[in-house]
Design a protein around this motif. Structure first.
Motif, mmCIF file in Angstrom:
data_model
loop_
_atom_site.group_PDB
_atom_site.id
_atom_site.type_symbol
_atom_site.label_atom_id
_atom_site.label_comp_id
_atom_site.label_asym_id
_atom_site.label_seq_id
_atom_site.Cartn_x
_atom_site.Cartn_y
_atom_site.Cartn_z
ATOM 1 N N UNK A 1 14.794 -6.765 -20.548
ATOM 2 C CA UNK A 1 13.762 -6.638 -19.320
ATOM 3 C C UNK A 1 13.057 -8.023 -18.513
ATOM 4 N N UNK A 2 13.530 -7.355 -16.921
ATOM 5 C CA UNK A 2 12.619 -8.324 -15.774
ATOM 6 C C UNK A 2 12.012 -7.895 -15.184
ATOM 7 N N UNK A 3 10.802 -8.174 -16.062
ATOM 8 C CA UNK A 3 9.162 -7.408 -14.917
ATOM 9 C C UNK A 3 8.596 -7.619 -14.077
ATOM 10 N N UNK A 4 9.277 -8.854 -13.725
ATOM 11 C CA UNK A 4 8.233 -9.047 -12.358
ATOM 12 C C UNK A 4 9.532 -7.808 -11.323
ATOM 13 N N UNK A 5 10.585 -7.230 -11.641
ATOM 14 C CA UNK A 5 11.504 -6.540 -11.124
ATOM 15 C C UNK A 5 10.805 -5.341 -10.973
ATOM 16 N N UNK A 6 10.337 -4.673 -11.602
ATOM 17 C CA UNK A 6 10.065 -3.020 -12.415
ATOM 18 C C UNK A 6 9.204 -2.220 -11.233
ATOM 19 N N UNK A 7 9.463 -0.882 -10.626
ATOM 20 C CA UNK A 7 8.555 -0.295 -9.580
ATOM 21 C C UNK A 7 7.379 0.071 -10.412
ATOM 22 N N UNK A 8 6.002 0.264 -9.574
ATOM 23 C CA UNK A 8 5.057 0.489 -10.185
ATOM 24 C C UNK A 8 5.154 2.166 -10.446
ATOM 25 N N UNK A 9 4.930 2.235 -11.766
ATOM 26 C CA UNK A 9 5.066 3.907 -12.335
ATOM 27 C C UNK A 9 3.958 4.469 -12.631
ATOM 28 N N UNK A 10 4.186 5.498 -13.119
ATOM 29 C CA UNK A 10 2.504 6.472 -14.088
ATOM 30 C C UNK A 10 3.982 7.705 -14.065
ATOM 31 N N UNK A 11 3.652 8.310 -15.958
ATOM 32 C CA UNK A 11 4.105 9.480 -15.771
ATOM 33 C C UNK A 11 3.456 10.337 -15.776
ATOM 34 N N UNK A 12 2.204 9.821 -16.094
ATOM 35 C CA UNK A 12 1.068 11.646 -15.987
ATOM 36 C C UNK A 12 0.398 11.556 -14.754
ATOM 37 N N UNK A 13 -0.004 12.448 -14.573
ATOM 38 C CA UNK A 13 -1.311 12.399 -13.003
ATOM 39 C C UNK A 13 -1.878 13.739 -13.490
ATOM 40 N N UNK A 14 -3.436 13.449 -13.453
ATOM 41 C CA UNK A 14 -4.479 14.137 -13.586
ATOM 42 C C UNK A 14 -3.538 15.749 -13.013
ATOM 43 N N UNK B 1 3.403 2.507 -15.696
ATOM 44 C CA UNK B 1 4.188 0.738 -15.853
ATOM 45 C C UNK B 1 4.195 0.041 -14.495
ATOM 46 N N UNK B 2 3.815 -1.640 -14.864
ATOM 47 C CA UNK B 2 3.809 -1.902 -13.688
ATOM 48 C C UNK B 2 4.242 -3.470 -13.889
ATOM 49 N N UNK B 3 4.955 -3.851 -12.878
ATOM 50 C CA UNK B 3 5.435 -5.207 -12.488
ATOM 51 C C UNK B 3 4.731 -6.434 -13.314
ATOM 52 N N UNK B 4 4.768 -7.998 -13.276
ATOM 53 C CA UNK B 4 4.318 -8.636 -13.678
ATOM 54 C C UNK B 4 4.485 -9.468 -12.012
ATOM 55 N N UNK B 5 3.458 -10.377 -11.546
ATOM 56 C CA UNK B 5 3.827 -11.073 -10.678
ATOM 57 C C UNK B 5 3.061 -10.727 -9.679
ATOM 58 N N UNK B 6 2.328 -9.701 -9.642
ATOM 59 C CA UNK B 6 1.209 -9.396 -8.814
ATOM 60 C C UNK B 6 -0.139 -9.512 -8.754
ATOM 61 N N UNK C 1 -3.489 -16.378 -7.402
ATOM 62 C CA UNK C 1 -2.120 -16.508 -8.701
ATOM 63 C C UNK C 1 -1.765 -15.255 -9.057
ATOM 64 N N UNK C 2 -0.820 -15.027 -8.761
ATOM 65 C CA UNK C 2 0.124 -14.436 -8.733
ATOM 66 C C UNK C 2 -0.353 -13.840 -10.995
ATOM 67 N N UNK C 3 -0.359 -12.752 -11.551
ATOM 68 C CA UNK C 3 -0.737 -12.174 -12.804
ATOM 69 C C UNK C 3 0.885 -12.410 -13.099
ATOM 70 N N UNK C 4 1.063 -13.613 -13.880
ATOM 71 C CA UNK C 4 2.573 -13.279 -15.264
ATOM 72 C C UNK C 4 2.585 -13.334 -16.376
#
Length: 326
Positions: free
Chosen positions: A256-269, A217-222, A76-79
């Motif tokens: 915002x439709x969070x099922x359609x956003x792109x996975x992303x992160x603002x900071x990296x190690x 930033x993570x979408x829903x539905x994964x 089941x996708x996480x909504x």
């Protein structure tokens, strides 16, 4: 007295019934069964792939044998946007100095896909938590193994095995969770665009923060999943339980439709120092066992040859000097 006792019992029954009804209504405070995995695993909403084996007490992604890959994926996708996942696991095997490779916890668009990243697909969409046990890691780094790290990918970056994923890592921490005699746990919390990973591997019954990363930033539905792999080195990788909780937050509806956003992160190690195997395979700080012994022996032989050559040259020069005086 009998009347008072009956009245007290009646009140207690009504109170208990109220609590039950409230618990059923306020389901956001409780474990979500459709995303959870508990013994005895009967009718579980999870699919197996590869070498994964189901038993009464655990689900083994790989056994302690070479060249195995296994996966376990929720149907089941996480909504929901804010959630927390508690995983009870066990990594163990016969190896004492050499073992691997580890397992991964996934929240991705793809499911049931086999690949080269701890048994699952590279260039994925979503979040991965890597539980890396590979003892003979690639190049010198400033940490020990086992090591927990996080990565967010939108399908374009990919996990670099040659660098142990150091250049795409959000954050990480050392966590010596292998071959322990007691239960081990890891928690993944995603709330208000913040990712927090915690562990309970010291048998203290409490969470210890591994790392926290904001601006994720993570979408829903994964989909939630687990995978593991062994190569020339091996281990048993067992998932015992996974409990998923939807978190109650005060997020505002921003439209915002969070099922359609792109996975992303603002900071990296910051990337950690790394020397490729081809260039750095014989550096002393990256060697162990018989390789280090061979290098030491070669160095001793080299020093001995230099001393012998120097002594012979010195003797020749002394003989030539004596000849000039006759």
């Amino acid at each position: 007295m009998a009347t008072i006792s009956k009245a007290v019992v009646a009140v207690l029954i009504l109170f208990e019934q109220y609590c039950v009804n409230f618990a059923e209504w306020n389901t956001r405070d409780y474990m979500k069964k459709e995303h959870s995995l508990v013994k005895p695993y009967v009718g579980t909403p999870w699919d197996f792939v590869g070498s994964t084996m189901l038993t009464n007490n655990y689900i083994r992604l790989t056994s302690d044998h070479q060249s195995m890959k296994g996966g376990l994926w929720n149907q089941h996708p996480v909504l929901v946007r804010d959630w927390e996942l508690h995983i009870q696991f066990k990594v163990h095997g016969k190896g004492t100095n050499l073992f691997g490779d580890g397992f991964a916890i996934w929240y991705t668009k793809e499911r049931l896909t086999m690949g080269d990243v701890f048994g699952s697909k590279n260039f994925f969409h979503g979040l991965a938590i890597f539980m890396d046990t590979y003892s003979n890691h690639n190049g010198p780094h400033n940490h020990l193994h086992p090591y927990i790290s996080a990565m967010v990918d939108n399908g374009t970056m990919g996990y670099d095995h040659d660098a142990d994923g150091t250049h795409t890592e959000l954050a990480g921490c050392e966590a010596l969770f292998r071959n322990l005699a007691y239960d081990t746990y890891v928690a993944v919390r995603y709330s208000d665009d913040t990712l927090t990973v915690s562990t309970d591997i010291n048998n203290k019954g409490g969470w210890k923060e591994c790392f926290t990363v904001k601006g994720v930033h993570l979408p829903t539905g994964y989909y939630l999943g687990f995978s593991a792999a062994t190569g020339q080195l091996a281990d048993n990788h067992d998932i015992i339980s996974a409990k998923f909780y939807e978190l109650e937050t005060e997020r505002k509806d921003d439209g915002v439709d969070y099922s359609k956003i792109e996975p992303s992160a603002q900071f990296f190690a910051s990337p950690r120092d790394h020397v490729d195997d081809a260039k750095g395979a014989f550096m002393l700080n990256s060697l162990s066992g018989w390789k280090l012994l061979v290098v030491i022996i070669l160095i001793i032989i080299g020093i001995g040859v230099c001393l012998m050559v120097g002594f012979i040259i010195f003797q020749k020069s002394q003989e030539n000097s004596r000849k000039r005086f006759y």
